[in-house]
Motif scaffolding. Structure first.
Motif, PDB file in Angstrom:
ATOM      1  N   ALA A   1      25.154  -5.962  -5.399  1.00 15.42           N
ATOM      2  CA  ALA A   1      23.751  -5.815  -5.762  1.00 15.42           C
ATOM      3  C   ALA A   1      23.336  -4.360  -5.594  1.00 15.42           C
ATOM      4  O   ALA A   1      23.765  -3.697  -4.662  1.00 15.42           O
ATOM      5  N   GLU A   2      22.497  -3.869  -6.505  1.00 13.87           N
ATOM      6  CA  GLU A   2      21.997  -2.506  -6.361  1.00 13.87           C
ATOM      7  C   GLU A   2      20.901  -2.487  -5.321  1.00 13.87           C
ATOM      8  O   GLU A   2      20.245  -3.490  -5.078  1.00 13.87           O
ATOM      9  N   GLY A   3      20.670  -1.312  -4.707  1.00 12.62           N
ATOM     10  CA  GLY A   3      19.606  -1.222  -3.711  1.00 12.62           C
ATOM     11  C   GLY A   3      18.234  -1.439  -4.341  1.00 12.62           C
ATOM     12  O   GLY A   3      18.056  -1.218  -5.534  1.00 12.62           O
ATOM     13  N   GLU A   4      17.306  -1.853  -3.522  1.00 18.17           N
ATOM     14  CA  GLU A   4      15.915  -2.021  -3.981  1.00 18.17           C
ATOM     15  C   GLU A   4      15.218  -0.663  -3.960  1.00 18.17           C
ATOM     16  O   GLU A   4      15.602   0.227  -3.203  1.00 18.17           O
ATOM     17  N   THR A   5      14.155  -0.550  -4.747  1.00 20.65           N
ATOM     18  CA  THR A   5      13.320   0.645  -4.683  1.00 20.65           C
ATOM     19  C   THR A   5      11.935   0.236  -4.196  1.00 20.65           C
ATOM     20  O   THR A   5      11.341  -0.700  -4.733  1.00 20.65           O
ATOM     21  N   TYR A   6      11.461   0.904  -3.164  1.00 19.03           N
ATOM     22  CA  TYR A   6      10.150   0.578  -2.599  1.00 19.03           C
ATOM     23  C   TYR A   6       9.230   1.783  -2.725  1.00 19.03           C
ATOM     24  O   TYR A   6       9.636   2.916  -2.473  1.00 19.03           O
ATOM     25  N   GLU A   7       7.982   1.495  -3.071  1.00 16.91           N
ATOM     26  CA  GLU A   7       6.965   2.555  -3.199  1.00 16.91           C
ATOM     27  C   GLU A   7       6.040   2.477  -1.979  1.00 16.91           C
ATOM     28  O   GLU A   7       5.422   1.440  -1.736  1.00 16.91           O
ATOM     29  N   ILE A   8       5.974   3.573  -1.253  1.00 15.72           N
ATOM     30  CA  ILE A   8       5.189   3.574  -0.014  1.00 15.72           C
ATOM     31  C   ILE A   8       4.131   4.673  -0.077  1.00 15.72           C
ATOM     32  O   ILE A   8       4.448   5.839  -0.341  1.00 15.72           O
ATOM     33  N   GLY A   9       2.895   4.309   0.177  1.00 17.62           N
ATOM     34  CA  GLY A   9       1.819   5.301   0.211  1.00 17.62           C
ATOM     35  C   GLY A   9       1.534   5.686   1.656  1.00 17.62           C
ATOM     36  O   GLY A   9       1.322   4.822   2.497  1.00 17.62           O
ATOM     37  N   VAL A  10       1.572   6.985   1.939  1.00 17.10           N
ATOM     38  CA  VAL A  10       1.328   7.443   3.310  1.00 17.10           C
ATOM     39  C   VAL A  10       0.063   8.302   3.322  1.00 17.10           C
ATOM     40  O   VAL A  10       0.016   9.370   2.695  1.00 17.10           O
ATOM     41  N   ALA A  11      -0.943   7.850   4.050  1.00 21.66           N
ATOM     42  CA  ALA A  11      -2.212   8.593   4.122  1.00 21.66           C
ATOM     43  C   ALA A  11      -2.312   9.256   5.488  1.00 21.66           C
ATOM     44  O   ALA A  11      -2.342   8.580   6.511  1.00 21.66           O
ATOM     45  N   ILE A  12      -2.333  10.581   5.489  1.00 25.95           N
ATOM     46  CA  ILE A  12      -2.415  11.347   6.748  1.00 25.95           C
ATOM     47  C   ILE A  12      -3.857  11.858   6.897  1.00 25.95           C
ATOM     48  O   ILE A  12      -4.440  12.336   5.921  1.00 25.95           O
ATOM     49  N   TYR A  13      -4.405  11.756   8.115  1.00 27.57           N
ATOM     50  CA  TYR A  13      -5.828  12.099   8.279  1.00 27.57           C
ATOM     51  C   TYR A  13      -6.111  13.544   7.870  1.00 27.57           C
ATOM     52  O   TYR A  13      -7.151  13.859   7.304  1.00 27.57           O
TER      53      TYR A  13
ATOM     54  N   THR B   1     -10.344   7.207   1.822  1.00 26.99           N
ATOM     55  CA  THR B   1     -10.527   5.846   1.304  1.00 26.99           C
ATOM     56  C   THR B   1     -10.170   5.812  -0.176  1.00 26.99           C
ATOM     57  O   THR B   1      -9.511   4.890  -0.654  1.00 26.99           O
ATOM     58  N   GLU B   2     -10.568   6.862  -0.888  1.00 29.56           N
ATOM     59  CA  GLU B   2     -10.238   6.946  -2.312  1.00 29.56           C
ATOM     60  C   GLU B   2      -8.715   7.003  -2.505  1.00 29.56           C
ATOM     61  O   GLU B   2      -8.152   6.338  -3.377  1.00 29.56           O
ATOM     62  N   GLN B   3      -8.054   7.795  -1.648  1.00 35.14           N
ATOM     63  CA  GLN B   3      -6.585   7.905  -1.754  1.00 35.14           C
ATOM     64  C   GLN B   3      -5.929   6.546  -1.500  1.00 35.14           C
ATOM     65  O   GLN B   3      -4.990   6.143  -2.199  1.00 35.14           O
ATOM     66  N   LEU B   4      -6.443   5.827  -0.491  1.00 38.23           N
ATOM     67  CA  LEU B   4      -5.856   4.515  -0.167  1.00 38.23           C
ATOM     68  C   LEU B   4      -6.135   3.515  -1.287  1.00 38.23           C
ATOM     69  O   LEU B   4      -5.256   2.724  -1.660  1.00 38.23           O
ATOM     70  N   ASN B   5      -7.348   3.568  -1.833  1.00 35.98           N
ATOM     71  CA  ASN B   5      -7.660   2.659  -2.940  1.00 35.98           C
ATOM     72  C   ASN B   5      -6.775   2.952  -4.151  1.00 35.98           C
ATOM     73  O   ASN B   5      -6.364   2.035  -4.856  1.00 35.98           O
ATOM     74  N   ASN B   6      -6.467   4.235  -4.361  1.00 39.99           N
ATOM     75  CA  ASN B   6      -5.552   4.584  -5.458  1.00 39.99           C
ATOM     76  C   ASN B   6      -4.166   4.002  -5.217  1.00 39.99           C
ATOM     77  O   ASN B   6      -3.539   3.477  -6.128  1.00 39.99           O
ATOM     78  N   PHE B   7      -3.701   4.136  -3.967  1.00 40.84           N
ATOM     79  CA  PHE B   7      -2.390   3.551  -3.624  1.00 40.84           C
ATOM     80  C   PHE B   7      -2.383   2.051  -3.960  1.00 40.84           C
ATOM     81  O   PHE B   7      -1.433   1.523  -4.511  1.00 40.84           O
ATOM     82  N   ILE B   8      -3.481   1.387  -3.601  1.00 40.42           N
ATOM     83  CA  ILE B   8      -3.569  -0.065  -3.821  1.00 40.42           C
ATOM     84  C   ILE B   8      -3.578  -0.347  -5.331  1.00 40.42           C
ATOM     85  O   ILE B   8      -2.853  -1.215  -5.820  1.00 40.42           O
ATOM     86  N   ALA B   9      -4.367   0.445  -6.062  1.00 37.68           N
ATOM     87  CA  ALA B   9      -4.445   0.244  -7.519  1.00 37.68           C
ATOM     88  C   ALA B   9      -3.088   0.482  -8.184  1.00 37.68           C
ATOM     89  O   ALA B   9      -2.735  -0.175  -9.158  1.00 37.68           O
ATOM     90  N   GLN B  10      -2.321   1.432  -7.631  1.00 37.82           N
ATOM     91  CA  GLN B  10      -0.991   1.721  -8.205  1.00 37.82           C
ATOM     92  C   GLN B  10       0.027   0.636  -7.874  1.00 37.82           C
ATOM     93  O   GLN B  10       1.159   0.677  -8.341  1.00 37.82           O
ATOM     94  N   GLY B  11      -0.363  -0.281  -6.988  1.00 42.22           N
ATOM     95  CA  GLY B  11       0.556  -1.356  -6.611  1.00 42.22           C
ATOM     96  C   GLY B  11       1.677  -0.915  -5.697  1.00 42.22           C
ATOM     97  O   GLY B  11       2.817  -1.377  -5.815  1.00 42.22           O
ATOM     98  N   LYS B  12       1.389  -0.002  -4.767  1.00 47.92           N
ATOM     99  CA  LYS B  12       2.408   0.372  -3.770  1.00 47.92           C
ATOM    100  C   LYS B  12       2.890  -0.885  -3.051  1.00 47.92           C
ATOM    101  O   LYS B  12       2.168  -1.883  -2.969  1.00 47.92           O
ATOM    102  N   ASP B  13       4.085  -0.825  -2.509  1.00 49.45           N
ATOM    103  CA  ASP B  13       4.626  -1.987  -1.787  1.00 49.45           C
ATOM    104  C   ASP B  13       4.135  -2.024  -0.346  1.00 49.45           C
ATOM    105  O   ASP B  13       4.152  -3.080   0.291  1.00 49.45           O
ATOM    106  N   LEU B  14       3.754  -0.853   0.167  1.00 47.54           N
ATOM    107  CA  LEU B  14       3.332  -0.791   1.572  1.00 47.54           C
ATOM    108  C   LEU B  14       2.509   0.474   1.808  1.00 47.54           C
ATOM    109  O   LEU B  14       2.714   1.482   1.137  1.00 47.54           O
ATOM    110  N   LEU B  15       1.596   0.402   2.768  1.00 45.21           N
ATOM    111  CA  LEU B  15       0.807   1.584   3.140  1.00 45.21           C
ATOM    112  C   LEU B  15       1.103   1.958   4.593  1.00 45.21           C
ATOM    113  O   LEU B  15       1.203   1.079   5.450  1.00 45.21           O
ATOM    114  N   ILE B  16       1.219   3.254   4.831  1.00 43.26           N
ATOM    115  CA  ILE B  16       1.263   3.758   6.203  1.00 43.26           C
ATOM    116  C   ILE B  16       0.013   4.627   6.331  1.00 43.26           C
ATOM    117  O   ILE B  16      -0.178   5.557   5.537  1.00 43.26           O
ATOM    118  N   ALA B  17      -0.842   4.293   7.303  1.00 43.21           N
ATOM    119  CA  ALA B  17      -2.133   4.972   7.336  1.00 43.21           C
ATOM    120  C   ALA B  17      -2.460   5.560   8.698  1.00 43.21           C
ATOM    121  O   ALA B  17      -2.443   4.874   9.712  1.00 43.21           O
TER     122      ALA B  17
END
Ligand code: BGC
Length: 357
Positions: free
Chosen positions: A30-42, A86-102
């Motif tokens: 099986a090929e590896g999975e690809t995960y999209e992660i949004g990281v929001a730094i203060y 908040t706008e950056q995080l909402n964008n991550f959500i709209a883009q359908g990231k797999d996970l958020l680190i905040a």
């Protein structure tokens, strides 16, 4: 007997697969999975969070090489403004990231972000700024905080001064006159380091704050300004500078040098983080002590917990590491250590028992 038959059957399938004779002949492995992660730094402009952010990136690369998956990290700089973040995080959500680190600018305003992430089924790993218990209760199993207990860092700061031969009382009048340089308002690390450092030192000796506690908002230039003003206002009376972090303490050291005072002779200074610059000063006896805010273990654990969530696991609400008291460079060495998981009930009981909170 049964086992043997099973072994033979399994053996056949393994052999057939490896020869490519069963099913598709394309990809056996099986090929590896690809995960999209949004990281929001203060805010990028922060010495400690820069160490944390870089280590997070490095460690995800290592994990990717080890497990064959691809972790695409998109970092955003919140510029210390919650509306921007908040706008950056909402964008991550709209883009359908797999996970958020905040690393939230203002963790007290986290609830709406968690609820939006939940409605899009995107788990959230909170780092560095401890959220309210109620925030972690919103989406249990899929929201978690990876961090260190700020009370512990305050206790260690107080102990560093209390354990000096004169307990910080340079002029021998029985009272330690100190300046407190604080992080931003409402920040758990700032509040608890301030409270617990002084409470701890008070167990050994009386203390008195020279002027109001002042906010340098974690910033070196502001730390320098606050210390310079206090040094010119209080002169020799100022015996100890407590800084909620090393960044502001580095500024204070510049002010101390500028005022012709000598650290560890006629003034003490204690910070938190164990930034490399401060460890160097410690080595040269130009800094009294600091507390390692272990970005190495916090970032590694955040990445590992992220992967648990990406593979569908439910995780504990808290993953903790320890602060480490640093009086000499070797105390600040970084090695991978185990994390401690805690449920909300365990967390509350621990606080109740230890601090009556
Ligand atoms: C660190 C500070 C940093 C702050 C950012 C604290 O834990 O000690 O250096 O500026 O986090 O939130």
């Amino acid at each position: 007997m049964f086992k043997n038959i099973k072994r033979i059957i399994v053996g056949f399938f393994v052999l057939a697969l490896s020869l490519g004779t069963l099913g598709s002949t394309n990809h056996v492995q099986a090929e590896g999975e690809t995960y999209e992660i949004g990281v929001a730094i203060y805010q990028y402009n922060d010495n400690f969070m820069t160490l944390f952010r870089n280590e997070l990136e490095v460690y995800f690369k290592e994990l990717s090489e080890a497990d064959g998956n691809t972790y695409n990290l998109e970092f955003q700089d919140g510029k210390n403004d919650q509306a921007t973040q908040t706008e950056q995080l909402n964008n991550f959500i709209a883009q359908g990231k797999d996970l958020l680190i905040a690393n939230l600018v203002d963790p007290t305003g986290a609830d709406q972000i968690i609820l939006s992430a939940q409605s899009a089924d995107i788990p959230v790993v909170l780092i560095n700024r401890e959220p309210d218990v109620a925030t972690l209760e919103l989406w249990p199993g899929k929201t978690t905080y990876v961090g260190v207990d700020a009370r512990q860092s305050g206790v260690y700061q107080g102990e560093i001064i209390a354990e000096l031969d004169n307990s910080g009382d340079i002029n021998g009048d029985g009272v330690v006159n100190y300046l407190m340089i604080m992080g931003d308002a409402g920040n758990v690390d700032a509040e608890q380091r301030t409270q617990f450092s002084i409470e701890t030192l008070n167990e050994t000796i009386e203390t008195e704050s020279l002027g109001e506690h002042q906010r340098g908002n974690w910033d070196q230039a502001k730390g320098q300004e606050i210390a310079a003003n206090a040094l010119s206002q209080y002169g020799e009376d100022l015996e100890v500078i407590f800084s909620n972090n090393d960044g502001m303490a580095l500024g204070a050291v510049q002010a101390i040098n500028g005022a012709g005072r000598v650290v560890n002779e006629d003034i003490y200074i204690v910070g938190v983080d164990a930034l490399p610059e401060v460890v160097e000063l410690l080595e040269q006896d130009q800094f009294t002590g600091t507390v390692l805010n272990d970005h190495f273990n916090q970032s590694h654990t955040a990445a590992e917990v992220a992967i648990m969530l990406l593979t569908g696991e439910e995780v504990a609400p808290y993953f903790w590491h320890d602060y480490i008291k640093v009086m000499a460079p070797e105390d600040a060495e970084l090695t991978r250590l185990d994390y401690r998981m805690e449920t909300i009930e365990e967390y509350q009981t621990r606080l109740q028992e230890a601090y009556g909170e």
